[in-house]
Design a protein around this motif. Structure first.
Motif, PDB file in Angstrom:
ATOM      1  N   ARG A 124       0.810  -1.248  -0.002  1.00 56.57           N
ATOM      2  CA  ARG A 124      -0.008   0.237   0.188  1.00 56.57           C
ATOM      3  C   ARG A 124       0.964   1.149  -0.029  1.00 56.57           C
ATOM      4  O   ARG A 124       0.391   2.223  -0.506  1.00 56.57           O
ATOM      5  N   GLU A 125       1.932   1.269   0.574  1.00 53.32           N
ATOM      6  CA  GLU A 125       2.954   2.371   0.785  1.00 53.32           C
ATOM      7  C   GLU A 125       3.355   2.665  -0.631  1.00 53.32           C
ATOM      8  O   GLU A 125       3.827   3.893  -1.042  1.00 53.32           O
ATOM      9  N   TRP A 126       3.406   1.723  -1.592  1.00 51.76           N
ATOM     10  CA  TRP A 126       3.516   2.263  -3.112  1.00 51.76           C
ATOM     11  C   TRP A 126       2.732   3.032  -3.924  1.00 51.76           C
ATOM     12  O   TRP A 126       2.830   3.463  -4.787  1.00 51.76           O
ATOM     13  N   THR A 127       1.736   3.316  -3.206  1.00 56.30           N
ATOM     14  CA  THR A 127       0.394   3.981  -3.774  1.00 56.30           C
ATOM     15  C   THR A 127       0.072   5.067  -3.218  1.00 56.30           C
ATOM     16  O   THR A 127       0.502   5.709  -1.903  1.00 56.30           O
ATOM     17  N   ASP A 128      -0.913   5.946  -3.882  1.00 56.14           N
ATOM     18  CA  ASP A 128      -1.541   7.141  -2.932  1.00 56.14           C
ATOM     19  C   ASP A 128      -2.418   7.072  -1.784  1.00 56.14           C
ATOM     20  O   ASP A 128      -2.965   7.972  -1.258  1.00 56.14           O
ATOM     21  N   LEU A 129      -2.563   5.701  -1.769  1.00 57.00           N
ATOM     22  CA  LEU A 129      -3.393   5.237  -0.476  1.00 57.00           C
ATOM     23  C   LEU A 129      -2.888   5.172   0.741  1.00 57.00           C
ATOM     24  O   LEU A 129      -2.986   4.630   1.704  1.00 57.00           O
ATOM     25  N   ALA A 130      -1.198   5.127   0.807  1.00 62.68           N
ATOM     26  CA  ALA A 130      -0.101   5.154   1.986  1.00 62.68           C
ATOM     27  C   ALA A 130      -0.977   6.317   2.863  1.00 62.68           C
ATOM     28  O   ALA A 130      -1.405   7.194   2.471  1.00 62.68           O
ATOM     29  N   ASP A 131      -0.413   5.874   4.246  1.00 58.25           N
ATOM     30  CA  ASP A 131      -0.565   6.889   5.276  1.00 58.25           C
ATOM     31  C   ASP A 131       0.366   8.052   4.957  1.00 58.25           C
ATOM     32  O   ASP A 131       1.225   7.757   4.538  1.00 58.25           O
ATOM     33  N   PRO A 132      -0.108   9.475   5.301  1.00 58.74           N
ATOM     34  CA  PRO A 132       0.849  10.466   5.318  1.00 58.74           C
ATOM     35  C   PRO A 132       2.034  10.502   5.974  1.00 58.74           C
ATOM     36  O   PRO A 132       1.856   9.752   7.142  1.00 58.74           O
ATOM     37  N   ASP A 133       2.887  10.911   5.325  1.00 61.07           N
ATOM     38  CA  ASP A 133       4.142  11.159   6.212  1.00 61.07           C
ATOM     39  C   ASP A 133       4.193  12.182   7.432  1.00 61.07           C
ATOM     40  O   ASP A 133       3.894  13.195   7.020  1.00 61.07           O
ATOM     41  N   PRO A 134       4.322  11.637   8.599  1.00 57.16           N
ATOM     42  CA  PRO A 134       4.064  12.672   9.564  1.00 57.16           C
ATOM     43  C   PRO A 134       4.942  13.697   9.680  1.00 57.16           C
ATOM     44  O   PRO A 134       4.971  14.713  10.445  1.00 57.16           O
ATOM     45  N   LEU A 135       6.220  13.648   8.997  1.00 56.46           N
ATOM     46  CA  LEU A 135       7.235  14.694   8.747  1.00 56.46           C
ATOM     47  C   LEU A 135       7.250  15.482   7.951  1.00 56.46           C
ATOM     48  O   LEU A 135       8.249  16.198   7.731  1.00 56.46           O
ATOM     49  N   VAL A 136       6.045  15.270   7.005  1.00 54.79           N
ATOM     50  CA  VAL A 136       6.063  16.362   5.853  1.00 54.79           C
ATOM     51  C   VAL A 136       4.827  17.178   5.951  1.00 54.79           C
ATOM     52  O   VAL A 136       3.640  16.508   6.136  1.00 54.79           O
ATOM     53  N   THR A 137       4.984  18.325   5.726  1.00 53.41           N
ATOM     54  CA  THR A 137       3.598  19.244   5.800  1.00 53.41           C
ATOM     55  C   THR A 137       3.008  19.062   4.498  1.00 53.41           C
ATOM     56  O   THR A 137       3.776  19.094   3.348  1.00 53.41           O
ATOM     57  N   PRO A 138       1.676  19.023   4.387  1.00 56.94           N
ATOM     58  CA  PRO A 138       1.175  18.891   3.064  1.00 56.94           C
ATOM     59  C   PRO A 138       1.570  20.210   2.166  1.00 56.94           C
ATOM     60  O   PRO A 138       1.596  21.589   2.409  1.00 56.94           O
ATOM     61  N   GLY A 139       1.791  20.026   1.113  1.00 52.57           N
ATOM     62  CA  GLY A 139       2.134  20.677   0.116  1.00 52.57           C
ATOM     63  C   GLY A 139       3.580  20.880  -0.241  1.00 52.57           C
ATOM     64  O   GLY A 139       4.082  21.377  -1.220  1.00 52.57           O
ATOM     65  N   GLN A 140       4.374  20.058   0.486  1.00 48.14           N
ATOM     66  CA  GLN A 140       5.988  19.975   0.470  1.00 48.14           C
ATOM     67  C   GLN A 140       6.511  18.810   0.314  1.00 48.14           C
ATOM     68  O   GLN A 140       5.673  17.779   0.491  1.00 48.14           O
ATOM     69  N   THR A 141       7.602  18.785  -0.285  1.00 50.39           N
ATOM     70  CA  THR A 141       8.040  17.329  -0.577  1.00 50.39           C
ATOM     71  C   THR A 141       9.021  16.819   0.610  1.00 50.39           C
ATOM     72  O   THR A 141       9.120  17.571   1.496  1.00 50.39           O
ATOM     73  N   ALA A 142       8.957  15.591   0.739  1.00 49.11           N
ATOM     74  CA  ALA A 142       9.839  14.865   1.978  1.00 49.11           C
ATOM     75  C   ALA A 142      11.094  15.441   2.227  1.00 49.11           C
ATOM     76  O   ALA A 142      11.839  15.531   0.821  1.00 49.11           O
ATOM     77  N   ALA A 143      11.796  15.573   3.181  1.00 54.43           N
ATOM     78  CA  ALA A 143      13.102  16.035   3.102  1.00 54.43           C
ATOM     79  C   ALA A 143      14.113  14.907   3.026  1.00 54.43           C
ATOM     80  O   ALA A 143      13.694  13.790   3.512  1.00 54.43           O
ATOM     81  N   ARG A 144      15.126  15.146   2.433  1.00 55.54           N
ATOM     82  CA  ARG A 144      15.820  14.186   2.067  1.00 55.54           C
ATOM     83  C   ARG A 144      16.853  13.673   3.264  1.00 55.54           C
ATOM     84  O   ARG A 144      17.262  12.630   3.678  1.00 55.54           O
ATOM     85  N   LEU A 145      17.171  14.779   4.316  1.00 53.58           N
ATOM     86  CA  LEU A 145      17.882  14.777   5.448  1.00 53.58           C
ATOM     87  C   LEU A 145      17.319  15.217   6.559  1.00 53.58           C
ATOM     88  O   LEU A 145      16.376  16.429   6.278  1.00 53.58           O
ATOM     89  N   ASN A 146      17.182  14.586   7.553  1.00 52.49           N
ATOM     90  CA  ASN A 146      16.614  15.326   8.856  1.00 52.49           C
ATOM     91  C   ASN A 146      17.545  15.990  10.010  1.00 52.49           C
ATOM     92  O   ASN A 146      18.390  14.986  10.149  1.00 52.49           O
ATOM     93  N   ALA A 147      18.017  17.171   9.916  1.00 52.18           N
ATOM     94  CA  ALA A 147      19.114  17.594  10.455  1.00 52.18           C
ATOM     95  C   ALA A 147      18.962  17.141  11.966  1.00 52.18           C
ATOM     96  O   ALA A 147      20.115  16.959  12.618  1.00 52.18           O
ATOM     97  N   ARG A 148      18.016  17.071  12.619  1.00 58.35           N
ATOM     98  CA  ARG A 148      17.789  16.752  14.044  1.00 58.35           C
ATOM     99  C   ARG A 148      18.285  15.344  14.253  1.00 58.35           C
ATOM    100  O   ARG A 148      19.327  15.304  15.152  1.00 58.35           O
ATOM    101  N   ARG A 149      17.952  14.630  13.237  1.00 54.48           N
ATOM    102  CA  ARG A 149      18.303  13.085  13.397  1.00 54.48           C
ATOM    103  C   ARG A 149      19.724  13.003  13.158  1.00 54.48           C
ATOM    104  O   ARG A 149      20.240  12.217  13.584  1.00 54.48           O
TER     105      ARG A 149
END
Length: 86
Positions: free
Chosen positions: A41-66
């Motif tokens: 399901r993660e390969w589709t648009d039915l996947a759960d939203p990424d909690p680290l991504v704000t709607p309208g933004q792309t996912a960050a490649r790196l997480n500075a805090r981590r």
């Protein structure tokens, strides 16, 4: 299909069945030429939203805090190691 390396990327399919296989949510999809195919399901648009991504933004490649947490952990582990004999 949202998985960027899947050959059917950006295509749309009807969902025939939803199942959980070995702990992974999967979808059986109907394709007009290839019959049915099963994908995570993660390969589709039915996947759960990424909690680290704000709607309208792309996912960050790196997480500075981590990365900072990782660097601190590596420093701590390195400080615990006995000095290597030469």
């Amino acid at each position: 299909m949202r998985h960027p390396f899947h050959p059917l990327f950006a295509k749309t399919f009807d969902v025939v069945k939803r199942r959980r296989v070995s702990g992974v949510d999967t979808l059986t999809l109907r394709h007009s030429e290839h019959g049915t195919l099963t994908v995570p399901r993660e390969w589709t648009d039915l996947a759960d939203p990424d909690p680290l991504v704000t709607p309208g933004q792309t996912a960050a490649r790196l997480n500075a805090r981590r990365l900072l947490e990782l660097a601190a952990l590596l420093r701590e582990l390195n400080a615990r190691e006995p000095a290597a004999e030469t």
